[in-house]
Design a protein around this motif. Structure first.
Motif, PDB file in Angstrom:
ATOM      1  N   LEU A   1      -8.073  -0.416   1.618  1.00  0.00           N
ATOM      2  CA  LEU A   1      -7.724   0.743   1.691  1.00  0.00           C
ATOM      3  C   LEU A   1      -7.203   1.122   3.030  1.00  0.00           C
ATOM      4  CD1 LEU A   1     -11.217   2.799   0.254  1.00  0.00           C
ATOM      5  CD2 LEU A   1      -8.824   3.002  -0.807  1.00  0.00           C
TER       6      LEU A   1
ATOM      7  N   PRO B   1      -7.997   0.572  -6.110  1.00  0.00           N
ATOM      8  CA  PRO B   1      -6.823  -0.571  -4.729  1.00  0.00           C
ATOM      9  C   PRO B   1      -8.259  -1.405  -4.238  1.00  0.00           C
ATOM     10  CG  PRO B   1      -8.613   0.900  -3.610  1.00  0.00           C
ATOM     11  CD  PRO B   1      -8.634   1.617  -5.764  1.00  0.00           C
TER      12      PRO B   1
ATOM     13  N   PRO C   1      -0.681   6.850  -5.351  1.00  0.00           N
ATOM     14  CA  PRO C   1      -1.515   5.696  -7.088  1.00  0.00           C
ATOM     15  C   PRO C   1      -0.958   4.962  -7.807  1.00  0.00           C
ATOM     16  CG  PRO C   1      -2.455   8.276  -6.385  1.00  0.00           C
ATOM     17  CD  PRO C   1      -1.379   7.925  -5.888  1.00  0.00           C
TER      18      PRO C   1
ATOM     19  N   ALA D   1      -7.881   9.684  -6.774  1.00  0.00           N
ATOM     20  CA  ALA D   1      -6.712   8.674  -6.816  1.00  0.00           C
ATOM     21  C   ALA D   1      -7.391   7.414  -6.767  1.00  0.00           C
ATOM     22  CB  ALA D   1      -6.248   8.994  -5.408  1.00  0.00           C
TER      23      ALA D   1
ATOM     24  N   ALA E   1      -6.435   4.673  -8.698  1.00  0.00           N
ATOM     25  CA  ALA E   1      -5.211   3.001  -7.959  1.00  0.00           C
ATOM     26  C   ALA E   1      -6.788   2.196  -8.188  1.00  0.00           C
ATOM     27  CB  ALA E   1      -4.823   3.701  -6.384  1.00  0.00           C
TER      28      ALA E   1
ATOM     29  N   MET F   1       0.915  -1.254  -0.179  1.00  0.00           N
ATOM     30  CA  MET F   1       0.367  -0.044  -0.023  1.00  0.00           C
ATOM     31  C   MET F   1       0.687   1.032  -0.249  1.00  0.00           C
ATOM     32  SD  MET F   1      -1.897   0.183   3.499  1.00  0.00           S
ATOM     33  CE  MET F   1      -0.805   0.194   5.382  1.00  0.00           C
TER      34      MET F   1
ATOM     35  N   LEU G   1      -4.385   1.634  -0.677  1.00  0.00           N
ATOM     36  CA  LEU G   1      -3.931   3.351  -1.356  1.00  0.00           C
ATOM     37  C   LEU G   1      -5.147   3.590   0.068  1.00  0.00           C
ATOM     38  CD1 LEU G   1      -3.550   5.606  -3.092  1.00  0.00           C
ATOM     39  CD2 LEU G   1      -5.670   5.979  -3.200  1.00  0.00           C
TER      40      LEU G   1
ATOM     41  N   ALA H   1       0.280   1.277  -7.085  1.00  0.00           N
ATOM     42  CA  ALA H   1      -1.388  -0.056  -6.960  1.00  0.00           C
ATOM     43  C   ALA H   1      -1.383   0.218  -8.078  1.00  0.00           C
ATOM     44  CB  ALA H   1      -2.808   0.516  -6.098  1.00  0.00           C
TER      45      ALA H   1
END
Length: 246
Positions: A195, A192, A150, A186, A190, A146, A167, A153
């Motif tokens: 988070l 993700p 961004p 973002a 990303a 992480m 992220l 990722a």
């Protein structure tokens, strides 16, 4: 960037309590092998930080500079792994800066591991990401990578799609409309798998919306019982230190 096209198991994330930079205290330095050993013994997951050494080795260290955490000075990136590995950390006799490879060998899948990648806006991220990917090759324990950036990722999505990517998000001092737009962009950029949200911002409408979409939410840094209660209500996994373990 496209979202992940296949399911990924992040069941290990839900309910895990992560020790922020290991289970450290006045006699055990942060991001040290002793702190990670203590976290494992206590049954906590581990969160650690990565800097890249001059020779491309992934080193476990939080700061860009050596001053706060060691008796040395200057940028971490100017030293090679051998030099960094000989530097003693403040507050712990015999504890030196570890390599990520050493931490993986110690953990060996016994507890989940969150690896935060440090980056700067004007830095290329590919070098540090590649160092981490090479180190993670063959590691089968539960883990995720992480970053606030961004681009991290995105790099793993392309070059190491089997690695869970997250992220890190904070809303502090950036609550006006431009900041809200940047955070949404973002997250969109990303894509993700999970988070890591600033505990000071919870409850958060944006974090709650992402969680409703099925994205697991960790939260940092939980340092007090009141924050632990907030984490239990609004997140899936706390990243804690000090009094935040409950």
């Amino acid at each position: 960037m496209a979202a992940r096209s296949y399911p990924i198991d992040l069941g290990w994330l839900n309910g895990t309590v992560f020790a922020h930079r290991g289970l450290h205290n006045s006699g055990v330095p942060e991001n040290s092998m002793a702190a990670f050993e203590a976290a494992i013994e206590a049954g906590y997951g581990i969160e650690c930080d990565i800097q890249r050494a001059r020779d491309g080795t992934a080193m476990v260290f939080h700061d860009w500079e050596l001053e706060r955490l060691t008796g040395e000075t200057g940028p971490v990136a100017k030293r090679d792994a051998q030099s960094l590995g000989a530097i003693e950390l403040r507050g712990g006799a015999g504890q030196t800066i570890p390599r990520l490879a050493d931490v993986l060998k110690l953990v060996a899948g016994r507890v989940p591991l969150l690896i935060e990648v440090k980056s700067k806006r004007d830095h290329r991220v590919s070098a540090v990401c590649l160092a981490i990917r090479r180190t993670l090759e063959g590691y089968r324990g539960p883990h995720g990578v992480m970053s606030f950036d961004p681009r991290i990722a995105c790099w793993f999505a392309v070059h190491s799609p089997e690695t869970p990517r997250g992220l890190v998000v904070t809303e502090q001092d950036d609550t006006a409309l431009p900041g809200r737009i940047r955070r949404r962009l973002a997250i969109r950029h990303a894509k993700p798998d999970f988070l890591a949200w600033d505990i000071r911002d919870l409850p958060s409408r944006l974090a709650a919306a992402q969680r409703r979409k099925g994205i697991p939410l960790t939260t940092w840094t939980v340092r007090e019982p009141e924050q632990r209660a907030t984490a239990e209500r609004y997140a899936d996994a706390p990243i804690a230190e000090g009094n935040g373990f409950g």
